[in-house]
Design an enzyme around this catalytic site. Structure first.
Site, PDB file in Angstrom:
ATOM      1  N   LYS A  63       0.793  -1.242   0.000  1.00  0.00           N
ATOM      2  CA  LYS A  63       0.000   0.000   0.000  1.00  0.00           C
ATOM      3  C   LYS A  63       0.822   1.287   0.000  1.00  0.00           C
ATOM      4  CE  LYS A  63      -3.169  -2.440  -0.524  1.00  0.00           C
ATOM      5  NZ  LYS A  63      -3.586  -2.463  -1.933  1.00  0.00           N
ATOM      6  N   GLY A  65       2.646   2.225  -2.880  1.00  0.00           N
ATOM      7  CA  GLY A  65       2.896   2.701  -4.247  1.00  0.00           C
ATOM      8  C   GLY A  65       3.422   1.613  -5.174  1.00  0.00           C
ATOM      9  N   THR A  67       1.920  -0.638  -7.104  1.00  0.00           N
ATOM     10  CA  THR A  67       1.257  -0.731  -8.413  1.00  0.00           C
ATOM     11  C   THR A  67       1.760   0.380  -9.342  1.00  0.00           C
ATOM     12  OG1 THR A  67      -0.671  -1.481  -7.162  1.00  0.00           O
ATOM     13  CG2 THR A  67      -1.020  -0.953  -9.480  1.00  0.00           C
ATOM     14  N   TRP A  68       1.878   1.575  -8.793  1.00  0.00           N
ATOM     15  CA  TRP A  68       2.389   2.731  -9.551  1.00  0.00           C
ATOM     16  C   TRP A  68       3.818   2.462 -10.034  1.00  0.00           C
ATOM     17  CZ3 TRP A  68       2.967   8.211  -6.893  1.00  0.00           C
ATOM     18  CH2 TRP A  68       3.161   9.185  -7.866  1.00  0.00           C
ATOM     19  N   HIS A 125       7.357  -7.928  -1.466  1.00  0.00           N
ATOM     20  CA  HIS A 125       7.059  -7.192  -0.231  1.00  0.00           C
ATOM     21  C   HIS A 125       7.980  -7.664   0.900  1.00  0.00           C
ATOM     22  CE1 HIS A 125       3.671  -5.057  -1.787  1.00  0.00           C
ATOM     23  NE2 HIS A 125       2.856  -6.086  -1.872  1.00  0.00           N
ATOM     24  N   SER A 155      -4.764   3.441   3.618  1.00  0.00           N
ATOM     25  CA  SER A 155      -4.950   2.718   2.366  1.00  0.00           C
ATOM     26  C   SER A 155      -5.135   1.228   2.646  1.00  0.00           C
ATOM     27  CB  SER A 155      -3.735   2.953   1.463  1.00  0.00           C
ATOM     28  OG  SER A 155      -3.839   2.219   0.276  1.00  0.00           O
ATOM     29  N   ARG A 279      -7.597   3.350  -5.625  1.00  0.00           N
ATOM     30  CA  ARG A 279      -8.674   3.870  -4.785  1.00  0.00           C
ATOM     31  C   ARG A 279      -8.751   5.372  -4.973  1.00  0.00           C
ATOM     32  NH1 ARG A 279      -9.547   5.635   0.566  1.00  0.00           N
ATOM     33  NH2 ARG A 279      -7.285   5.839   0.763  1.00  0.00           N
ATOM     34  N   LYS A 280      -7.847   6.124  -4.323  1.00  0.00           N
ATOM     35  CA  LYS A 280      -7.861   7.590  -4.449  1.00  0.00           C
ATOM     36  C   LYS A 280      -6.536   8.127  -4.982  1.00  0.00           C
ATOM     37  CE  LYS A 280     -10.948   9.324  -0.850  1.00  0.00           C
ATOM     38  NZ  LYS A 280     -10.924   9.976   0.469  1.00  0.00           N
ATOM     39  N   GLY A 281      -5.449   7.537  -4.516  1.00  0.00           N
ATOM     40  CA  GLY A 281      -4.133   7.979  -4.957  1.00  0.00           C
ATOM     41  C   GLY A 281      -3.764   9.366  -4.476  1.00  0.00           C
TER      42      GLY A 281
HETATM   43  N1  LIG Z   1      -0.600   5.592 -10.545  1.00  0.00           N
HETATM   44  C1  LIG Z   1      -0.784   5.820  -9.251  1.00  0.00           C
HETATM   45  N2  LIG Z   1      -0.430   7.009  -8.716  1.00  0.00           N
HETATM   46  C2  LIG Z   1      -0.623   7.258  -7.408  1.00  0.00           C
HETATM   47  N3  LIG Z   1      -1.164   6.364  -6.534  1.00  0.00           N
HETATM   48  C3  LIG Z   1      -1.518   5.155  -7.026  1.00  0.00           C
HETATM   49  C4  LIG Z   1      -1.347   4.825  -8.384  1.00  0.00           C
HETATM   50  N4  LIG Z   1      -1.790   3.561  -8.572  1.00  0.00           N
HETATM   51  C5  LIG Z   1      -2.245   3.126  -7.384  1.00  0.00           C
HETATM   52  N5  LIG Z   1      -2.081   4.081  -6.453  1.00  0.00           N
HETATM   53  C6  LIG Z   1      -2.443   4.039  -5.032  1.00  0.00           C
HETATM   54  O1  LIG Z   1      -1.493   3.232  -4.327  1.00  0.00           O
HETATM   55  C7  LIG Z   1      -2.161   2.569  -3.246  1.00  0.00           C
HETATM   56  C8  LIG Z   1      -2.029   1.065  -3.411  1.00  0.00           C
HETATM   57  O2  LIG Z   1      -0.727   0.730  -3.002  1.00  0.00           O
HETATM   58  P1  LIG Z   1       0.054  -0.487  -3.616  1.00  0.00           P
HETATM   59  O3  LIG Z   1       0.021  -0.407  -5.084  1.00  0.00           O
HETATM   60  O4  LIG Z   1       1.380  -0.507  -2.949  1.00  0.00           O
HETATM   61  O5  LIG Z   1      -0.815  -1.738  -3.139  1.00  0.00           O
HETATM   62  S1  LIG Z   1      -0.324  -3.259  -3.176  1.00  0.00           S
HETATM   63  O6  LIG Z   1       0.725  -3.398  -2.169  1.00  0.00           O
HETATM   64  O7  LIG Z   1       0.127  -3.581  -4.515  1.00  0.00           O
HETATM   65  O8  LIG Z   1      -1.525  -4.044  -2.789  1.00  0.00           O
HETATM   66  C9  LIG Z   1      -3.596   3.018  -3.288  1.00  0.00           C
HETATM   67  O9  LIG Z   1      -3.636   4.186  -2.467  1.00  0.00           O
HETATM   68  P2  LIG Z   1      -4.987   4.757  -1.812  1.00  0.00           P
HETATM   69  O10 LIG Z   1      -5.771   5.336  -2.926  1.00  0.00           O
HETATM   70  O11 LIG Z   1      -4.533   5.792  -0.835  1.00  0.00           O
HETATM   71  O12 LIG Z   1      -5.666   3.611  -1.137  1.00  0.00           O
HETATM   72  C10 LIG Z   1      -3.761   3.339  -4.760  1.00  0.00           C
HETATM   73  O13 LIG Z   1      -4.855   4.173  -5.043  1.00  0.00           O
END
Ligand SMILES: Nc1ncnc2c1ncn2[C@@H]1O[C@H](COP(=O)(O)OS(=O)(=O)O)[C@@H](OP(=O)(O)O)[C@H]1O
Length: 316
Positions: A63, A65, A67-68, A125, A155, A279-281
């Protein structure tokens, strides 16, 4: 990549355990907490995974970052973003070692788009304290992303809350309590972050450390820094346009709007729809959920753990 069939029962009786959600427990192994289903994969990674010197390993606490960064690393190394990102969820571009390659939900490496990258990109992780003996001898590069503890917790809480695997409610108070005591999958969060932060100071040429907030604040600059670190800088003809495309193509707004990422489908290993990774980012979303007391409690621990170690981060 093999799995010797270690069974979950091997761990069940011998390790310290704590209630997680529903009937599920977390198990403490080598100082960190694990869901039982990820322990065999974790052991397999530590016993069998031999990184290539050319590998790029993305490490993160959940949670923060992941995925980003999966989308960004794939795009930087492959010099483009849109074509692949439009059709492939970031978690199917770059596999997570202990879950997708060695774990109980194994998919073959060739399932993932990063197979066709100039360098293999793999994610994990697992904390550095456990991974060190695996990664150091290989000389591979690692990228670590972290996020402030209050947004990470928020998150995470939202993510678990929406999980269809659990029926019972999960009050925020319980999530805070567990997070503060470190009893969350791959936790304690603070030990996880400090492990990679210290390593990035000792081996900056091999471990790149970046925060979610830095990336949000100035994605372009940090993507450029990342590309330099990875040995594929944006210095050629037309690279400025490619860089721009990557920054925009991997932004929350774009990425979360691609059909594949809005989908309710999920891969073999995920009980959650692809959409639940977006979700919100935002930075600072914890302000919408955490009480003053919760903030105070987490800030105090952050001060004790991070600031006393010289890592000035996580309170704001
Ligand atoms: N492109 C991009 N830019 C900014 N933020 C992003 C992006 N993609 C995913 N998110 C936000 O990252 C949060 C998910 O974290 P992870 O990707 O580490 O999750 S996981 O560990 O893979 O399950 C989760 O944060 P929250 O929105 O605060 O819940 C995602 O919304």
């Amino acid at each position: 990549m093999e799995n010797n069939g270690d069974s979950n029962e091997d761990y069940d009786s011998s390790l310290p355990a704590e209630k997680w959600r529903g009937d599920e427990k977390l198990f403490q192994w080598k100082g960190f907490w694990f869901r039982l289903q990820y322990l065999p994969g974790t052991r397999q990674v530590l016993d069998n995974f031999k990184p290539l010197p050319s590998d790029v390993i993305l490490a993160s606490f959940p949670k923060t970052g992941t995925t980003w960064l999966k989308a960004l690393l794939y795009s930087i190394i492959n010099r483009s973003s849109r074509v692949c990102l439009r059709t492939t969820h970031p978690h199917m571009l770059v596999p997570t070692l202990e879950v997708q390659l060695y774990g109980t939900h194994q998919e073959s490496f060739s399932t993932f788009a990063s197979t066709r990258s100039p360098a293999r990109i793999l994610a994990t992780h697992l904390p550095h304290q456990l991974l060190a003996d695996t990664v150091k001898p290989s000389d591979c590069r690692m990228v670590y992303v972290t996020r402030n503890p209050k947004d990470t917790l928020t998150s995470f809480w939202q993510f678990v809350l929406k999980s269809r695997s659990y029926e019972e409610p999960w009050p925020l108070e319980v999530a805070v309590e567990k997070f503060c005591r470190g009893v969350v999958p791959f936790g304690p969060y603070y030990d996880h972050v400090l492990g990679f932060w210290k390593e990035s100071l000792e081996r900056p040429e091999k471990v790149f450390f970046v925060t979610y907030e830095e990336l949000k604040d100035d994605t372009r600059t940090h993507v450029k820094r990342l590309a330099d670190f990875l040995g594929c800088p944006f210095t050629g003809d037309g690279d400025e346009e490619v860089l721009e495309e990557i920054v925009i193509g991997c932004s929350f707004e774009e990425l979360s709007n691609y059909e594949v990422n809005k989908s309710s489908e999920h891969s073999q290993w995920m009980k959650l729809p692809f959409s639940s990774f977006f979700r919100k980012g935002d930075v600072g979303d914890h302000r919408n959920y955490l009480s003053n007391e919760m903030v105070e409690r987490i800030d105090t621990i952050t001060g004790e753990k991070f600031h006393q170690s010289g890592f000035i981060y996580g309170i704001n």
